[in-house]
Design a protein around this motif. Structure first.
Motif, PDB file in Angstrom:
ATOM      1  N   ARG A 119       2.478  28.669  46.548  1.00  0.00           N
ATOM      2  CA  ARG A 119       3.041  29.413  45.423  1.00  0.00           C
ATOM      3  C   ARG A 119       2.646  28.723  44.112  1.00  0.00           C
ATOM      4  NH1 ARG A 119       9.197  29.315  45.477  1.00  0.00           N
ATOM      5  NH2 ARG A 119       9.175  31.091  46.890  1.00  0.00           N
ATOM      6  N   LEU A 120       2.444  29.537  43.081  1.00  0.00           N
ATOM      7  CA  LEU A 120       2.035  29.019  41.778  1.00  0.00           C
ATOM      8  C   LEU A 120       2.981  27.920  41.296  1.00  0.00           C
ATOM      9  CD1 LEU A 120       0.089  29.287  39.376  1.00  0.00           C
ATOM     10  CD2 LEU A 120       1.575  31.078  38.475  1.00  0.00           C
ATOM     11  N   TYR A 121       4.279  28.183  41.363  1.00  0.00           N
ATOM     12  CA  TYR A 121       5.276  27.170  41.002  1.00  0.00           C
ATOM     13  C   TYR A 121       6.123  26.892  42.246  1.00  0.00           C
ATOM     14  CZ  TYR A 121       3.772  28.355  36.305  1.00  0.00           C
ATOM     15  OH  TYR A 121       2.999  28.576  35.185  1.00  0.00           O
ATOM     16  N   ASP A 122       5.868  25.746  42.857  1.00  0.00           N
ATOM     17  CA  ASP A 122       6.485  25.447  44.158  1.00  0.00           C
ATOM     18  C   ASP A 122       7.238  24.123  44.150  1.00  0.00           C
ATOM     19  OD1 ASP A 122       4.419  23.631  44.017  1.00  0.00           O
ATOM     20  OD2 ASP A 122       3.822  23.864  46.110  1.00  0.00           O
ATOM     21  N   ASP A 123       7.701  23.704  42.980  1.00  0.00           N
ATOM     22  CA  ASP A 123       8.443  22.439  42.821  1.00  0.00           C
ATOM     23  C   ASP A 123       7.594  21.229  43.201  1.00  0.00           C
ATOM     24  OD1 ASP A 123      10.613  24.035  42.126  1.00  0.00           O
ATOM     25  OD2 ASP A 123      11.474  23.993  44.146  1.00  0.00           O
ATOM     26  N   GLY A 124       6.279  21.385  43.170  1.00  0.00           N
ATOM     27  CA  GLY A 124       5.389  20.267  43.467  1.00  0.00           C
ATOM     28  C   GLY A 124       5.304  19.885  44.929  1.00  0.00           C
ATOM     29  N   LEU A 125       5.783  20.731  45.815  1.00  0.00           N
ATOM     30  CA  LEU A 125       5.799  20.384  47.244  1.00  0.00           C
ATOM     31  C   LEU A 125       4.418  20.530  47.899  1.00  0.00           C
ATOM     32  CD1 LEU A 125       9.173  22.006  48.392  1.00  0.00           C
ATOM     33  CD2 LEU A 125       8.728  19.633  47.721  1.00  0.00           C
ATOM     34  N   LEU A 126       3.629  21.508  47.482  1.00  0.00           N
ATOM     35  CA  LEU A 126       2.318  21.791  48.078  1.00  0.00           C
ATOM     36  C   LEU A 126       2.391  21.786  49.609  1.00  0.00           C
ATOM     37  CD1 LEU A 126       1.684  20.317  45.161  1.00  0.00           C
ATOM     38  CD2 LEU A 126      -0.649  20.494  46.004  1.00  0.00           C
ATOM     39  N   SER A 127       3.376  22.474  50.138  1.00  0.00           N
ATOM     40  CA  SER A 127       3.646  22.414  51.575  1.00  0.00           C
ATOM     41  C   SER A 127       2.489  22.939  52.417  1.00  0.00           C
ATOM     42  CB  SER A 127       4.935  23.177  51.902  1.00  0.00           C
ATOM     43  OG  SER A 127       4.893  24.505  51.415  1.00  0.00           O
ATOM     44  N   ASN A 128       1.794  23.982  51.954  1.00  0.00           N
ATOM     45  CA  ASN A 128       0.665  24.500  52.735  1.00  0.00           C
ATOM     46  C   ASN A 128      -0.541  23.572  52.672  1.00  0.00           C
ATOM     47  OD1 ASN A 128       1.753  26.851  53.860  1.00  0.00           O
ATOM     48  ND2 ASN A 128       1.402  28.024  51.993  1.00  0.00           N
ATOM     49  N   HIS A 129      -0.779  22.964  51.517  1.00  0.00           N
ATOM     50  CA  HIS A 129      -1.852  21.974  51.430  1.00  0.00           C
ATOM     51  C   HIS A 129      -1.595  20.854  52.445  1.00  0.00           C
ATOM     52  CE1 HIS A 129      -2.485  23.908  47.497  1.00  0.00           C
ATOM     53  NE2 HIS A 129      -3.667  23.312  47.448  1.00  0.00           N
ATOM     54  N   ARG A 130      -0.357  20.424  52.526  1.00  0.00           N
ATOM     55  CA  ARG A 130      -0.024  19.316  53.422  1.00  0.00           C
ATOM     56  C   ARG A 130      -0.166  19.723  54.893  1.00  0.00           C
ATOM     57  NH1 ARG A 130       1.924  14.930  51.180  1.00  0.00           N
ATOM     58  NH2 ARG A 130       2.204  14.953  48.914  1.00  0.00           N
ATOM     59  N   LEU A 131       0.187  20.939  55.208  1.00  0.00           N
ATOM     60  CA  LEU A 131       0.002  21.405  56.579  1.00  0.00           C
ATOM     61  C   LEU A 131      -1.482  21.495  56.934  1.00  0.00           C
ATOM     62  CD1 LEU A 131       2.732  24.205  56.692  1.00  0.00           C
ATOM     63  CD2 LEU A 131       2.693  22.130  58.098  1.00  0.00           C
ATOM     64  N   PHE A 132      -2.285  22.004  56.011  1.00  0.00           N
ATOM     65  CA  PHE A 132      -3.713  22.163  56.278  1.00  0.00           C
ATOM     66  C   PHE A 132      -4.396  20.816  56.477  1.00  0.00           C
ATOM     67  CE2 PHE A 132      -8.134  22.931  54.714  1.00  0.00           C
ATOM     68  CZ  PHE A 132      -8.527  23.837  55.693  1.00  0.00           C
ATOM     69  N   TRP A 133      -3.993  19.819  55.695  1.00  0.00           N
ATOM     70  CA  TRP A 133      -4.610  18.494  55.806  1.00  0.00           C
ATOM     71  C   TRP A 133      -3.797  17.533  56.680  1.00  0.00           C
ATOM     72  CZ3 TRP A 133      -5.534  19.729  50.171  1.00  0.00           C
ATOM     73  CH2 TRP A 133      -6.869  20.105  49.942  1.00  0.00           C
ATOM     74  N   ASN A 134      -2.688  18.016  57.234  1.00  0.00           N
ATOM     75  CA  ASN A 134      -1.845  17.212  58.116  1.00  0.00           C
ATOM     76  C   ASN A 134      -1.371  15.920  57.433  1.00  0.00           C
ATOM     77  OD1 ASN A 134      -0.464  16.871  60.571  1.00  0.00           O
ATOM     78  ND2 ASN A 134      -2.083  15.573  61.419  1.00  0.00           N
ATOM     79  N   VAL A 135      -0.802  16.107  56.263  1.00  0.00           N
ATOM     80  CA  VAL A 135      -0.243  14.996  55.486  1.00  0.00           C
ATOM     81  C   VAL A 135       1.256  15.260  55.317  1.00  0.00           C
ATOM     82  CG1 VAL A 135      -0.264  13.767  53.285  1.00  0.00           C
ATOM     83  CG2 VAL A 135      -2.413  14.603  54.268  1.00  0.00           C
TER      84      VAL A 135
END
Length: 289
Positions: free
Chosen positions: A215-231
């Motif tokens: 989401r454009l404004y996601d409280d800085g979580l970047l949850s999908n980025h983290r799932l994709f890179w497994n971080v």
């Protein structure tokens, strides 16, 4: 002197002998034919796409002493200083370093010049009422790409595909100059969709026509980025088994004339030691019988 076919050679004539064809997993690609771009041309003197309220990309003549890099202003040649934010000013490719401290550039991640890629088209769902979740919590106004969409369009994924190119509908050419934010809120993936993609497929390179998979404004979580890179959430180090071989390419544009199907992708990135760089993805069409 003779040509390879035994006929006399004439030095003033141009000869073309080579047709380079590549067979990959039952598909044949003619590499002598021009590929098709799925990147957005960034115009420095006209409308351009923008994300997250970033400054527009700017190119201006270089100045050094009495020198000016503009032939129209009396300079001996053209030389520009360029200012841009790769994440926000057009088609770009990111590495895992978008969310960790260590800098691993995209050119260090992309090991193969050519990979099989699947183009799929989805219609993000508004007012989502399914069972998928997202962090932070989904809102009524969100437009999402859910797990069921991906499992449906990827049920017959071609053998050997390592890249996924997602076109979202509607797909008018205004995408090339969208100012994302305010009234233009882009779609994004649910966490269930991204987790399924990261864990249940062999996709290493994900290319989308949105400015972000989150989401454009996601409280800085970047949850999908983290799932994709497994971080793990909140982590900025290479711990556990991160997917350092994966890349994300945002703000691509897939013309309507490109049909859903399997292609050969050349993901072109400059040799810049950054976490994200402007990029130019191009695809080769397979030969048809």
């Amino acid at each position: 002197m003779c040509q390879p076919n035994g006929l006399p050679y004439h030095e003033h004539l141009v000869y073309e002998y080579f047709v380079v064809k590549l067979a990959v997993e039952g598909l044949v690609f003619d590499l002598t034919k021009p590929p098709e771009s799925i990147g957005i041309t960034l115009h420095f003197d006209g409308p351009q796409p923008n994300h997250f309220g970033a400054d527009v990309a700017v190119a201006k003549p270089m100045r050094s002493g009495d020198f000016i890099g503009d032939t129209q202003q009396g300079g001996s040649c053209n030389a520009e200083d360029v200012y841009l934010n790769p994440h926000c000013n057009g088609t770009h490719t990111e590495s895992i370093s978008h969310i960790i401290d260590e800098v691993i550039a995209p050119f260090e991640v992309i090991k193969q010049a050519l990979v099989l890629a699947q183009v799929v088209t989805v219609t993000p769902e508004s007012d989502y009422t399914g069972s998928d979740s997202y962090q932070p919590a989904l809102e009524k106004s969100d437009k999402v790409i859910g797990k069921h969409m991906l499992t449906t369009v990827l049920k017959d994924l071609h053998e050997g595909v390592k890249a996924l190119i997602i076109r979202t509908l509607p797909n008018d050419e205004d995408k090339k100059t969208y100012q994302y934010g305010g009234e233009v809120q882009p779609p994004f993936f649910t966490n269930d969709a991204m987790q399924w993609l990261a864990e249940s497929t062999e996709i290493e390179h994900l290319l989308v026509d949105m400015p972000s998979v989150d989401r454009l404004y996601d409280d800085g979580l970047l949850s999908n980025h983290r799932l994709f890179w497994n971080v793990a959430a909140g982590c900025h180090q290479l711990k556990g088994t991160p997917h350092t071989h994966n890349t994300l390419t945002d703000m691509a544009y897939i013309p309507q004339g490109i049909k859903d199907g399997t292609y050969l992708l050349n993901l072109q990135t400059p040799k810049l030691k950054l976490n994200a760089v402007p990029s130019h993805p191009v695809i080769y069409h397979p030969e048809t019988n």
